[in-house]
Design a protein around this motif. Structure first.
Motif, PDB file in Angstrom:
ATOM      1  N   GLU A  42     -21.605   4.443  20.248  1.00  0.00           N
ATOM      2  CA  GLU A  42     -20.972   3.653  18.923  1.00  0.00           C
ATOM      3  C   GLU A  42     -21.436   3.194  18.135  1.00  0.00           C
ATOM      4  O   GLU A  42     -21.347   3.178  16.305  1.00  0.00           O
ATOM      5  N   LEU A  45     -23.430   6.540  16.589  1.00  0.00           N
ATOM      6  CA  LEU A  45     -21.964   7.403  15.401  1.00  0.00           C
ATOM      7  C   LEU A  45     -22.409   5.723  13.758  1.00  0.00           C
ATOM      8  O   LEU A  45     -22.267   6.716  13.097  1.00  0.00           O
ATOM      9  N   ASP A  46     -22.315   5.469  13.717  1.00  0.00           N
ATOM     10  CA  ASP A  46     -22.654   4.442  13.226  1.00  0.00           C
ATOM     11  C   ASP A  46     -24.219   4.825  12.080  1.00  0.00           C
ATOM     12  O   ASP A  46     -24.088   5.145  11.067  1.00  0.00           O
ATOM     13  N   ALA A  48     -25.573   7.443  12.414  1.00  0.00           N
ATOM     14  CA  ALA A  48     -25.604   8.776  11.556  1.00  0.00           C
ATOM     15  C   ALA A  48     -25.254   9.050  10.465  1.00  0.00           C
ATOM     16  O   ALA A  48     -25.714   9.860   9.876  1.00  0.00           O
TER      17      ALA A  48
ATOM     18  N   ILE B  83     -17.993  12.738  12.500  1.00  0.00           N
ATOM     19  CA  ILE B  83     -17.840  11.505  11.172  1.00  0.00           C
ATOM     20  C   ILE B  83     -17.900  12.357   9.912  1.00  0.00           C
ATOM     21  O   ILE B  83     -17.768  11.635   9.294  1.00  0.00           O
ATOM     22  N   ARG B  90     -17.108   7.844   2.369  1.00  0.00           N
ATOM     23  CA  ARG B  90     -18.159   6.557   1.414  1.00  0.00           C
ATOM     24  C   ARG B  90     -18.877   7.534   0.747  1.00  0.00           C
ATOM     25  O   ARG B  90     -19.357   6.314  -0.227  1.00  0.00           O
ATOM     26  N   LYS B 112     -27.858  -5.018   7.941  1.00  0.00           N
ATOM     27  CA  LYS B 112     -27.529  -4.101   8.838  1.00  0.00           C
ATOM     28  C   LYS B 112     -28.819  -4.339   9.692  1.00  0.00           C
ATOM     29  O   LYS B 112     -29.143  -4.372  10.974  1.00  0.00           O
ATOM     30  N   TYR B 113     -30.347  -3.879   8.917  1.00  0.00           N
ATOM     31  CA  TYR B 113     -31.111  -3.275   9.421  1.00  0.00           C
ATOM     32  C   TYR B 113     -31.935  -4.305   9.130  1.00  0.00           C
ATOM     33  O   TYR B 113     -33.447  -4.386   9.371  1.00  0.00           O
ATOM     34  N   LEU B 146     -23.684  -4.215  13.603  1.00  0.00           N
ATOM     35  CA  LEU B 146     -23.761  -2.919  13.289  1.00  0.00           C
ATOM     36  C   LEU B 146     -22.567  -1.636  12.697  1.00  0.00           C
ATOM     37  O   LEU B 146     -21.850  -1.155  13.388  1.00  0.00           O
ATOM     38  N   ARG B 292     -16.751  -3.567  18.084  1.00  0.00           N
ATOM     39  CA  ARG B 292     -16.802  -2.525  18.949  1.00  0.00           C
ATOM     40  C   ARG B 292     -14.925  -2.046  17.571  1.00  0.00           C
ATOM     41  O   ARG B 292     -14.344  -2.632  17.129  1.00  0.00           O
TER      42      ARG B 292
END
Lengths: 182, 343
Positions: A42, A45-46, A48, B83, B90, B112-113, B146, B292
């Motif tokens: 998961e 996927l994020d 990417a 994706i 996006r 996020k990072y 994330l 999730r």
């Protein structure tokens, strides 16, 4: 079939169709590479998605001496390594994605195969992320040392050292795993 | 060793000279085995042919390759969901963003990072007054989401706009460096951090409690145990307190199989969530938030290994980001932690 230059020119002109076909062409290898690198489907996927978004935004800055694929892999690698560096904080908890235990992902064949796979995976996880990235790109995606050097902005000699260091560490980790080696 | 080499030799010339007991380094041998470009390939291959020691090493490298390549190739066969549409959405969104919104998006990506996590961890660690935790590796990052979706709480407030007056102008960075923010963004981030500390130090989803949640005890972060947690019942592998049968919203239950429990694997199953919606799972006990995505039936599944009984999750809260509903699960004990475990 378009050349890299044509694709880059289309992307710089903000051609949505060209970008879509680029994503369609590269999404599976990039997600697969990130999955192998970070070990979480998961998250891969994020990452990417972020990678391709970054490609779209920064296409004008793509280095001239780099192929489009190498540049995209470079972005993906940077995102993956950044994630892995952050993940070190969680070293006490091994989070598995649900599919790891799903029966449809079970490896068919002798039990030894599954065990070997798990041990290989554990040994790869024990590597430094930078070394692991080199191993993934070389053994997994078939890049040469020169290409990996372009992706990671390293000299081929540095890549050679990293791959060697990674393999040595991998062998040490795999060897110390509680399993009799063949 | 060095006195064996003629002083006039340069490093490069020595690399070509593998006579008199000198061997190519491991990386050169490996590169040769992997058929990579080498300036002195002929000399190296000639040496390998004549030297049993190096041949043995090459053989070991070949074995490693036989182990690694099939494993990675097998993983390459996996198919991942496309994706493309999400990326295109996006991109379309990106094109519509105003400058302020673009700054916000950058800020979220920075989060996020981010490097901010360490700061938050440090501050939270001090607040909790458990300095020993970190030395023992027990304090785990409380922030690990994330996703591009806005976080509940301060980030949602941020998105409403008041906190950000201006961001970096059209300053553009190289692709991998996007998290480096100008000073003004860092100031804003510091403000956000203050808010986030309040969010994560307190029960994480408190502002959006549902009726069923309100009936339960407030989800305070329990102390970590230094001793294995005693088992209160041997008949059940785990004792849990789950929402009652009348619960109509999302629900999470403990669903580890006995074989998983033997391997210290905790599996949590959830149902009743928004289909394909984002679900945040806050695991108290080691303070981690896992994102999730619910499947087409609104179910989620999370599996993790508890390596130490002191890190056993004591309470898990699932937050459905779409419907903003909450499900909570309390785990009283885990039978696998009753036996003597490493600490």
């Amino acid at each position: 079939m378009f050349t890299d230059i044509q694709v880059v020119e289309s992307l710089q002109a903000r051609d949505a169709n060209a970008f879509r076909s680029l994503v369609e062409r590269l999404e599976q290898p990039i997600i697969g590479y990130l999955h192998r690198l970070v070990g979480d489907r998961e998250v891969a996927l994020d990452l990417a998605q972020d990678t391709f978004l970054q490609v779209y935004k920064e296409i004008g800055k793509m280095p001239q001496d780099l192929s489009l694929n190498a540049w995209i892999y470079r972005i993906a690698t940077n995102y993956g390594l950044r994630y892995l560096n952050r993940k070190k904080l969680r070293s006490f908890i091994h989070l598995d994605t649900s599919e790891d235990y799903h029966p449809c992902f079970a490896v068919e064949g002798p039990e030894g195969q599954a065990e070997t796979r798990i041990l290989v995976e554990q040994a790869l996880r024990s590597l430094k992320p930078e070394d692991a990235a080199c191993l993934q790109l070389h053994y997994g995606d078939g890049f040469t040392y020169e290409e990996i050097g372009q992706i990671l902005q390293l000299s081929p000699e540095a890549v050679r050292k990293r791959v060697s260091r990674g393999v040595t560490k991998f062998r040490a980790s795999y060897g110390t795993a509680p399993k009799k080696r063949m | 060793m060095s006195d064996q080499r003629p002083p006039a030799h340069t490093r490069a010339s020595r690399e070509y000279d593998y006579s008199e007991g000198r061997h190519p380094s491991d990386d050169l041998l490996l590169a040769s085995v992997r058929q990579q470009h080498l300036d002195n390939r002929i000399q190296i291959e000639q040496h390998i042919n004549e030297c049993p020691f190096c041949r043995h090493k090459c053989h070991a490298f070949e074995q490693d390759g036989r182990l690694l390549s099939p494993y990675m190739q097998e993983q390459k066969q996996q198919f991942y969901p496309s994706i493309t549409n999400r990326v295109m959405q996006r991109v379309a969104l990106e094109n519509r963003l105003s400058r302020r919104e673009r700054v916000l998006a950058d800020l979220q990506r920075a989060y996020k990072y981010s490097l901010l996590e360490g700061i938050v961890q440090k501050i939270l660690g001090q607040q909790r007054g458990q300095p020993g935790d970190r030395t023992q590796g027990l304090f785990v990052s409380p922030l690990s989401p994330l996703t591009d979706e806005p976080l509940p709480g301060p980030f949602a407030a941020l998105q409403s706009g008041s906190a950000l007056r201006s961001g970096p102008t059209g300053s553009r960075r190289s692709a991998p460096r996007s998290f480096k923010r100008p000073a003004i963004a860092l100031i804003v981030v510091a403000t956000v951090l203050t808010l986030m500390i309040g969010l994560f130090a307190s029960p994480i989803m408190k502002p959006v409690m549902t009726e069923s949640h309100a009936q339960q005890t407030p989800p305070s972060i329990p102390r970590q145990h230094n001793t294995p947690i005693p088992v209160t019942s041997k008949s059940q592998s785990a004792q849990t307190k789950t929402p009652g049968p009348t619960h109509s919203g999302p629900q999470i239950v403990f669903c580890s199989t006995p074989s998983q429990l033997k391997r210290n694997i905790v599996q949590i199953c959830g149902s009743g969530f928004t289909k394909y919606g984002r679900v945040w799972l806050a695991v108290y006990g080691f303070n981690v938030v896992f994102p999730r995505t619910a499947d087409g039936r609104g179910n989620i599944n999370i599996t993790f290994t508890v390596n130490d009984c002191r890190l056993m999750p004591l309470q898990i809260t699932a937050f459905d980001a779409s419907s903003r509903r909450i499900a909570t699960l309390q785990i009283s004990s885990l039978s696998s932690c009753s036996s003597s475990r490493h600490h």
